[in-house]
Scaffold this motif. Structure first.
Motif, short mmCIF file in Angstrom:
data_model
loop_
_atom_site.label_atom_id
_atom_site.label_comp_id
_atom_site.label_asym_id
_atom_site.label_seq_id
_atom_site.Cartn_x
_atom_site.Cartn_y
_atom_site.Cartn_z
N HIS A 4 -0.05 3.10 10.88
CA HIS A 4 -1.13 3.41 9.96
C HIS A 4 -2.44 3.48 10.74
CE1 HIS A 4 1.36 1.28 6.57
NE2 HIS A 4 1.91 2.41 6.99
N TYR A 21 -1.30 6.98 6.41
CA TYR A 21 0.06 6.45 6.56
C TYR A 21 0.90 7.48 7.31
CZ TYR A 21 -1.70 3.22 3.05
OH TYR A 21 -2.45 2.29 2.37
N ASP A 24 5.47 5.71 7.76
CA ASP A 24 5.43 4.69 6.70
C ASP A 24 6.81 4.14 6.40
OD1 ASP A 24 4.03 3.11 4.91
OD2 ASP A 24 4.31 4.51 3.25
#
Length: 358
Positions: A4, A21, A24
């Protein structure tokens, strides 16, 4: 694994107001000696994932085990020593090579950093072997990167990766910047080197024909996560995730009769921002098979499905993969052309670019 990137704002003091993100939550395993292809559209996070495996980007969360050692936890000298076993071939062969160094200096740099050059004679022999392995003459050692074509520069990048005897090579779009004829040469070179040196590849790409030709297994990424994974033949014969189906339908078929009658899935809507991904299934905002009961609220797990005709170990992140495959669920809000039943299943669904065309 998660990566991130913070979004910061402020005139005097930077304040984190959100995150991108990029990766993720990806869970996958690459087996020794195989080629794992990672595909997806631009911005899905596949290049970031490849860089995070080698610690060129710092993972936010997660682990990356290489020969039983967690790469994500290594620091300092331990990490520098471990980098010898993991190398990368970058997407742009020109910008990844120092224009002020000769090919000889580029190749020697990594070898000297890891103590692989005993004396000048041994180093010279090793350099000539590397150039021979990638199909370049010994005279190339004294030249600079700008004196080569794009395909030759990519070969230099591959030689640099091989110079420290790695076990794993992450190839980030290794042929996307090259002409089609040169792409075939580089792909064949990668396959020959894998057989000769016992290499393991993670190939990041968006060209489905290239990935099918070179990969043993393929993972499909969408908006930072893996939505489907299978061996190459099974994925192209029986794509289960709606996103994978859309990708496959976008590949042109070199037969006008089949091209005019085969099913084409045109996704509606724009790709969501990775800074504000949708809740539930990441793909539900564009999915032709969307169901409000689960798709909007529950994020599907990447699970092994058991469907007749689908290979063992085929994983898909979709709540309704079985119902879509069986035809129980029908697509909606999609532009499609029905497949001509007279063509047969193998002609309509499986006539992608064949390996011989690469």
């Amino acid at each position: 694994m998660k990566v991130h990137f913070p979004i910061k704002r402020g005139l005097i003091f930077d304040k984190v107001v959100g995150h991108v993100y990029a990766v993720d939550g990806i869970d996958l395993q690459i087996k020794r000696g195989e080629t794992y292809g990672l595909v997806g559209e631009s911005g899905c996070g596949k290049s970031t994932f490849g860089r995070a495996l080698l610690r060129l980007e710092e993972p936010t969360e997660g682990t990356a085990y290489f020969d039983g050692v967690d790469i994500a936890s290594l620091k300092g000298e331990e990490l520098r020593t471990k980098r010898k076993d993991m190398q990368m071939v970058f997407q742009d062969p020109l910008s990844s090579l120092d224009p002020r160094q000769t090919v000889e200096a580029l190749l020697l740099e990594g070898m000297q950093a890891h103590g692989l050059t005993k004396d000048k004679a041994t180093a010279g022999k090793r350099l000539r072997e590397l150039l021979s392995a990638v199909g370049l003459p010994p005279a190339a050692l004294k030249k600079y990167p700008h004196e080569f074509s794009g395909g030759q520069r990519q070969r230099i990048g591959i030689a640099r990766a091989l110079s420290v005897d790695p076990k794993l090579i992450v190839a980030d779009e290794p042929v996307s910047a090259l002409d089609v004829s040169v792409q075939a040469q580089v792909i064949n070179l990668l396959e020959d080197l894998q057989e000769e040196f016992g290499l393991t590849y993670l190939v990041v790409a968006h060209d489905l024909a290239v990935v099918r030709h070179i990969s043993d297994r393929i993972g499909v990424m969408y908006l930072g996560s893996l939505v489907e994974e299978s061996d190459a033949d099974s994925l192209y014969a029986e794509p289960l995730h709606p996103y994978t189906r859309a990708l496959m339908s976008a590949v042109p078929v070199p037969d006008p009769t089949i091209e005019d009658t085969r099913e084409r899935i045109i996704l509606v809507g724009d790709l969501p921002s990775p800074a504000n991904p949708p809740s539930g299934c990441r793909f539900h905002t564009r999915c032709p098979w969307r169901q409000e009961s689960k798709c909007d609220t529950d994020r599907p797990e990447l699970r092994v499905v058991q469907i007749n005709g689908v290979s063992a170990g085929h994983r898909v992140a979709c709540h309704y993969a079985e119902q879509i495959q069986s035809g129980e669920l029908q697509p909606h809000d999609v532009q499609a052309v029905a497949v001509d039943p007279n063509l047969g299943e193998s002609d309509a669904g499986g006539s992608m670019f064949q390996p011989e065309s690469v």
